[in-house]
Every structure is written in structure tokens, then in C-alpha cells.
Design a protein around this motif. Structure first.
Motif, mmCIF file in Angstrom:
data_model
loop_
_atom_site.group_PDB
_atom_site.id
_atom_site.type_symbol
_atom_site.label_atom_id
_atom_site.label_comp_id
_atom_site.label_asym_id
_atom_site.label_seq_id
_atom_site.Cartn_x
_atom_site.Cartn_y
_atom_site.Cartn_z
ATOM 1 N N ARG A 132 0.693 -1.151 -0.102
ATOM 2 C CA ARG A 132 0.036 0.028 -0.145
ATOM 3 C C ARG A 132 0.917 1.281 0.084
ATOM 4 O O ARG A 132 0.459 2.266 -0.160
ATOM 5 N N THR A 133 2.230 1.059 0.091
ATOM 6 C CA THR A 133 2.888 2.433 0.285
ATOM 7 C C THR A 133 3.599 3.175 -0.995
ATOM 8 O O THR A 133 3.838 4.134 -1.155
ATOM 9 N N VAL A 134 2.844 2.505 -2.134
ATOM 10 C CA VAL A 134 3.549 3.012 -3.528
ATOM 11 C C VAL A 134 2.443 3.831 -3.836
ATOM 12 O O VAL A 134 1.313 3.718 -3.833
ATOM 13 N N LYS A 135 2.832 5.306 -3.991
ATOM 14 C CA LYS A 135 1.699 6.235 -4.362
ATOM 15 C C LYS A 135 1.304 6.043 -5.795
ATOM 16 O O LYS A 135 0.045 5.910 -6.141
ATOM 17 N N SER A 136 1.964 5.864 -7.032
ATOM 18 C CA SER A 136 1.473 5.899 -8.239
ATOM 19 C C SER A 136 2.377 4.880 -9.074
ATOM 20 O O SER A 136 3.601 4.576 -8.742
ATOM 21 N N LEU A 137 1.279 3.907 -9.640
ATOM 22 C CA LEU A 137 2.422 2.971 -10.435
ATOM 23 C C LEU A 137 3.042 3.376 -11.600
ATOM 24 O O LEU A 137 3.814 2.954 -12.240
ATOM 25 N N ARG A 138 2.685 4.865 -11.832
ATOM 26 C CA ARG A 138 3.571 5.464 -12.948
ATOM 27 C C ARG A 138 4.800 6.346 -12.529
ATOM 28 O O ARG A 138 5.323 7.079 -13.280
ATOM 29 N N GLY A 146 14.446 2.144 -1.093
ATOM 30 C CA GLY A 146 15.063 0.545 -1.180
ATOM 31 C C GLY A 146 13.854 -0.243 -0.724
ATOM 32 O O GLY A 146 13.668 -1.510 -1.487
ATOM 33 N N GLY A 147 13.032 -0.230 0.153
ATOM 34 C CA GLY A 147 12.219 -1.339 0.542
ATOM 35 C C GLY A 147 11.176 -1.074 -0.684
ATOM 36 O O GLY A 147 10.548 -2.198 -0.990
ATOM 37 N N GLN A 148 10.473 -0.205 -1.037
ATOM 38 C CA GLN A 148 9.696 -0.155 -1.970
ATOM 39 C C GLN A 148 10.172 -0.662 -3.555
ATOM 40 O O GLN A 148 9.385 -1.538 -4.117
ATOM 41 N N ARG A 149 11.503 -0.382 -3.841
ATOM 42 C CA ARG A 149 12.158 -0.949 -4.892
ATOM 43 C C ARG A 149 12.062 -2.579 -4.687
ATOM 44 O O ARG A 149 11.797 -3.333 -5.639
ATOM 45 N N GLN A 150 12.458 -2.957 -3.713
ATOM 46 C CA GLN A 150 12.648 -4.685 -3.552
ATOM 47 C C GLN A 150 11.145 -5.087 -3.488
ATOM 48 O O GLN A 150 10.792 -6.193 -4.111
ATOM 49 N N THR A 151 10.248 -4.261 -3.236
ATOM 50 C CA THR A 151 8.706 -4.827 -3.247
ATOM 51 C C THR A 151 8.282 -4.998 -4.693
ATOM 52 O O THR A 151 7.641 -5.948 -5.054
ATOM 53 N N VAL A 152 8.836 -3.974 -5.558
ATOM 54 C CA VAL A 152 8.219 -4.066 -6.704
ATOM 55 C C VAL A 152 9.102 -5.162 -7.563
ATOM 56 O O VAL A 152 8.506 -5.943 -8.427
ATOM 57 N N ALA A 153 10.273 -5.169 -7.209
ATOM 58 C CA ALA A 153 11.184 -6.371 -7.618
ATOM 59 C C ALA A 153 10.308 -7.634 -7.383
ATOM 60 O O ALA A 153 10.158 -8.702 -8.386
ATOM 61 N N ALA A 180 11.350 -5.362 7.777
ATOM 62 C CA ALA A 180 10.239 -6.090 8.390
ATOM 63 C C ALA A 180 9.026 -6.197 7.138
ATOM 64 O O ALA A 180 8.438 -7.192 7.099
ATOM 65 N N GLN A 181 8.910 -5.042 6.455
ATOM 66 C CA GLN A 181 7.829 -5.381 5.481
ATOM 67 C C GLN A 181 8.326 -6.387 4.380
ATOM 68 O O GLN A 181 7.472 -7.147 3.825
ATOM 69 N N VAL A 182 9.627 -6.146 3.875
ATOM 70 C CA VAL A 182 9.898 -7.089 3.161
ATOM 71 C C VAL A 182 9.856 -8.744 3.517
ATOM 72 O O VAL A 182 9.510 -9.379 2.557
ATOM 73 N N LEU A 183 10.175 -8.923 4.685
ATOM 74 C CA LEU A 183 10.092 -10.218 5.451
ATOM 75 C C LEU A 183 8.748 -10.575 5.553
ATOM 76 O O LEU A 183 8.358 -11.814 5.205
#
Ligand SMILES: Nc1ncnc2c1ncn2[C@@H]1O[C@H](COP(=O)(O)OP(=O)(O)OP(=O)(O)O)[C@@H](O)[C@H]1O
Ligand SMILES: [Mg+2]
Length: 255
Positions: A132-138, A146-153, A180-183
Motif C-alpha cells: 500500500r505504500t506505493v503512491k503511483s504505478l507510473r 529501497g524497500g519499495q524497490r524490493q517490493t516492486v522487484a 520487516a515489510q520485505v520479510l
């Protein structure tokens, strides 16, 4: 006993005169997180690149869902359902989230890209992983944390109906909350029935999410054990000396 989705036996791999992997056996099971641990240079990334078809193995057997297969390119690994989030080259900074998730596998409608469908699939996948932490898919990936990048990957790996997802040190550069989020995401993937392989140097993270632990020592598999059957210090011993009590390698040779 459940059958492993992915099973390797007797894997040898050399770079020129230097043998990096010696007679390595490794299995990953559906619905489980298997941690792959070992010191710097133990051969973790090399093993993963052999699984992913980036490197060809010199000898040994590769089984997928019980069948003997040969995997000689990343495309062949992906076709089986093996996705790898690499330590180094995960995402393209100058592309947005949707473009990254579909890179090389873009959807087309006629001759043009089907942006609407791709965006919808990306959104669904991220929502399915409770992201839920990513604002826009664009948003360009360069603007993500860094955490959001891992999430996207990780979401990218999940999008392709993968059966095995391998994460090479996904939390190495992350802070406490992001780790913690990535785990949490790693655990969710396993709970969805995927076989997840997690490479990590952080044993707290390893014990927090793993069902099994595989320890490489100088290119040899010292032990692959259930996480509930070993202690933190036994794993440290396996990593640093290749053995711990009755576990591990005998006289530095095969186990
Ligand atoms: N392309 C290559 N050519 C030659 N040697 C290589 C190559 N890739 C890796 N090696 C060697 O293989 C060994 C294992 O490296 P690998 O990157 O697999 O270790 P690792 O367990 O992933 O370590 P780290 O925890 O530091 O990421 C190292 O000694 C490394 O120098
Ligand atoms: Mg590595």
C-alpha cells in the motif's frame, strides 16, 4: 514428505581453473521459505545464477517438479516458473513501476502496448501482496525507497505465476521497518504456496521467516536442515567452519 519443486544434485561449477561449487545438493519446497546462508564468497549467488540459467552447470542434475530438466538460459528458467530477484541488477531506474514489472514481456493489443491491462495487472499483483505504500504505478523507480524497490522487484517475480522465487539479499540495504515489510512479503509468498529461497547474512531475519536453512561453506553444502531443529549458534558454526557437532561436512569434503 512433500516433493521439492526444485532439486539440485551434485552440482559442480568452475570459472576457469577455479572451482566455486563442489557437489552441491539443494532443494526448495512449495509453501516454504528456504534460507540460503554462507559467508562472503561461499557461492550463494553463483548457485542462484546456475538455478536461474545465467551460468551453465559443469555437472550435476536439475529437477523441477520431479522431472529432470536442463536450464541453459534465464528464459528457460522463467518458462519453468523460476524467478530470481538479483542482488545487483533488479530494476531499471528510468522506467516506471509498470514498465519494470513487464520489462521484456510487455502486453500488446495489436501493434501498440496494452498499457491499461498492464497497469491493472500490476495494481492487482501489488494489492494481492498487500502493498500500500506505493503512491503511483507510473512513478519512476528511481523515486522509490529501497524497500519499495524490493517490493516492486518481488511483485514482478510474482506476476509471472512463478513457482519458485529466489531473493538474493533483499534486505541488505534496508532499515528496520522496511526489512520487516520485505520479510512479511517473503512469508506471504510462501503462504501462497510458492517455494521461496531467501539469501541473507542476517540470521535474525533468517530465523524470523525460514522453514529450512541451507548452509554453504567454501562452495560445499554443509547442511540443509529444518530451522526448528537448529540453534542460531549452530548455524553460525556451519557458516564459519562447515560443521557443528554431528551436522555438516566431514574433513572438509562432501557431506
Ligand atoms: N564470474 C566469475 N568469475 C570468476 N569467479 C567468480 C565469478 N563469480 C563468482 N566468482 C567467485 O566465486 C566465489 C563465490 O562467489 P559468490 O558471488 O557466489 O559468493 P556469495 O556467497 O554470493 O558471496 P556474497 O555473500 O559476498 O554475495 C567467489 O570466490 C568469487 O570470487
Ligand atoms: Mg552473493
Amino acid at each position: 514428505m512433500t516433493t521439492p519443486v526444485l532439486e539440485l544434485r551434485g552440482i559442480d561449477k568452475s570459472f576457469g581453473p577455479v572451482q566455486v561449487l563442489h557437489d552441491v545438493a539443494f532443494s526448495a519446497y512449495p509453501g516454504e521459505v528456504t534460507a540460503l546462508v554462507g559467508d562472503n564468497g561461499a557461492g550463494k549467488s553463483t548457485l542462484v545464477k546456475c538455478i536461474g540459467g545465467i551460468y551453465s552447470i559443469d555437472s550435476g542434475e536439475y529437477y523441477f517438479e520431479g522431472n529432470s530438466v536442463t536450464v541453459s538460459s534465464p528464459r528457460e528458467a522463467a518458462a519453468l516458473g523460476v524467478e530470481i530477484v538479483y542482488q545487483d541488477l533488479a530494476l531499471c531506474d528510468n522506467l516506471d513501476i509498470v514498465q519494470n514489472m513487464f520489462l521484456g514481456r510487455e502486453r500488446k493489443s495489436g501493434l501498440v502496448l496494452d498499457e491499461a491491462t498492464m497497469e491493472e495487472m500490476a495494481a492487482k499483483t501489488l494489492a494481492g501482496l498487500s502493498v500500500r505504500t506505493v503512491k503511483s504505478l507510473r512513478q519512476h523507480v528511481s523515486s522509490l525507497s529501497g524497500g519499495q524497490r524490493q517490493t516492486v522487484a518481488i511483485a514482478k517475480a510474482v506476476l509471472w505465476n512463478s513457482k519458485v522465487v529466489i531473493l538474493d539479499e533483499p534486505t541488505a540495504a534496508l532499515g528496520v521497518a522496511q526489512t520487516a515489510q520485505v520479510l512479511e512479503l517473503v512469508r506471504q509468498l510462501a503462504d501462497k504456496g510458492l517455494a521461496v529461497v531467501l539469501i541473507s547474512h542476517n540470521l535474525n531475519d533468517v530465523f524470523a521467516v525460514s522453514d529450512r536453512i541451507a548452509a554453504l561453506y567454501l562452495g560445499r553444502m554443509a547442511a540443509q536442515v529444518k530451522a526448528s531443529e537448529v540453534t542460531h549458534s549452530q548455524v553460525v558454526e556451519l557458516i564459519t567452519s562447515g560443521r557443528s557437532g554431528t551436522l555438516g561436512l566431514t574433513n572438509g569434503s562432501g557431506s
